[in-house]
Scaffold this active site. Sequence first.
Site, PDB file in Angstrom:
ATOM      1  N   LYS A  64     103.330 -78.491 -12.648  1.00  0.00           N
ATOM      2  CA  LYS A  64     104.095 -79.287 -13.610  1.00  0.00           C
ATOM      3  C   LYS A  64     104.797 -78.351 -14.578  1.00  0.00           C
ATOM      4  CE  LYS A  64     103.426 -83.237 -16.807  1.00  0.00           C
ATOM      5  NZ  LYS A  64     102.413 -84.199 -17.308  1.00  0.00           N
ATOM      6  N   SER A 139     103.240 -89.099 -16.875  1.00  0.00           N
ATOM      7  CA  SER A 139     104.366 -88.183 -16.985  1.00  0.00           C
ATOM      8  C   SER A 139     104.421 -87.144 -15.879  1.00  0.00           C
ATOM      9  CB  SER A 139     104.293 -87.458 -18.328  1.00  0.00           C
ATOM     10  OG  SER A 139     103.128 -86.632 -18.381  1.00  0.00           O
ATOM     11  N   SER A 163      98.455 -89.525 -17.347  1.00  0.00           N
ATOM     12  CA  SER A 163      99.670 -88.974 -16.755  1.00  0.00           C
ATOM     13  C   SER A 163      99.526 -88.391 -15.364  1.00  0.00           C
ATOM     14  CB  SER A 163     100.272 -87.906 -17.683  1.00  0.00           C
ATOM     15  OG  SER A 163     100.806 -88.509 -18.838  1.00  0.00           O
TER      16      SER A 163
END
Length: 474
Positions: A64, A139, A163
């Site tokens: 990420k 997210s 997330s």
Amino acid sequence: MDAGDLSSETLVRAAFHRIRTLDGTLHAILATDEARSIELARKADARLQVGERTPVLGLPVILKDNLHWSGLPMTCGSRVLEGYVAPYDATVVSRLIVAGAVPIAKANLDEFAMGSSGEYSAFGPARNPWDPSLVPGGSSSGSVVSVAARYAPLALGSDTGGSVRLPASFCNVTALRPTYGVLSRYGLTAMASSLDQVGPIAATAEDLALAFSVMAGLDPLDSTSVDLPGTERLARLQAAELKGLRIGLPKEYFADGLEPGVRSLLDTALRVFEDKGARLVEVSLPHTRYAIDTYYLLCTSEVSSNLSRFDGVRYGLRVPVPEGGLPEMIAQTRDRGLGDEVKRRILLGTFCLSKGYYDAFYTKALKARTLIAADFHAAFAKADILASPVSLGPAFPFGAKTDDPMSMYLADVYTVPTALAGLPCLSMPAGFTGGLPAGIQLIGPALSDVRLLEVAHAFQSLTRHHLETPTLSA
């Protein structure tokens, strides 16, 4: 690879080919350094050839883009970090590299990890591989999409309030939020420091355990890190014995609002446990109704503090201001570099922390957090683990909730309470409703991460939902 039939270099090259083929549609990837990844793969192959083995040696991994990987740009999905290149590795990244894993890409995300849908990236949203017209969840959107689309067998995301778990449910993969502190946060860009955790993502609990085994543990660079008992069981994960397992069902999580299709999947999944001798018991988490309010008061307050560093003075975007001086430069840089959702949360947090409101909002939220954690403690006196939905429903269309922030925040209604309590929890596939995947969430007491993965592995040994993959074309 262990048998010598496949090299890491071949696997990594195939991963890049798949990214080039599919990512024009899915938009899960923000940055790559193919030459560097190939070099790391060759080093892994050299270690394999002399007989060395680690749980992740030679495997491609996606990161990420709020995790530092030295030498690559790190944007956090925001324009305000334009031009910033990571000068060091996050601890979890360095531990993977030392174990021979091969990072291949930085993944898309909601800006600064603020979002439940994946729609708030400054570089455009990632798309759900099961239906590109639907959100992938956020997210950690790009990380989850990368695993679901089989770019790589492993990805790292971060989980502040759900997330990794929410997009895992939307995209039919397995994701773990560990006990707070078990995975180091050093090198993870802080959003809400008391809530943030690195979360591994894979197709199965067994794969998660392999990666988790080389990343977990005390880190002198993170004062909140803790050791995890039982890590020696991770590299060869065994299915837990389900007979006699007490599975608590929080009555507040199975109330109005849960879509019938998701409820049906959960009932079917729970019967799998019952058929192997597990016992379902009702528990209560009475302060659940305060969880969303508590989470967003605390989270936005910490966001307001943590994001004050992005001001154009030291790194990232700087908007030149011939006249007006430093205050005007900072104001214009933040105005241009930060998106609407980030600004909204900064404003809410600054308000909560302001004089005259600190005790009325922030202090009360801290007290409510303690009560929410106490509810879980009481529930675990009656149950070994808890089971719940991950989300009210499956993935929704782009734009369905962006005009209603409260509706978007409620997407996390089942995931934020565990984050407030610092407990380990995972999302794993439970089946399909209307052709779309949905997950079931397992929650354990603090530091029961290994046991939780063993229970999930037992479930996945009895089901096939996690083996289903989307049909993809360029």
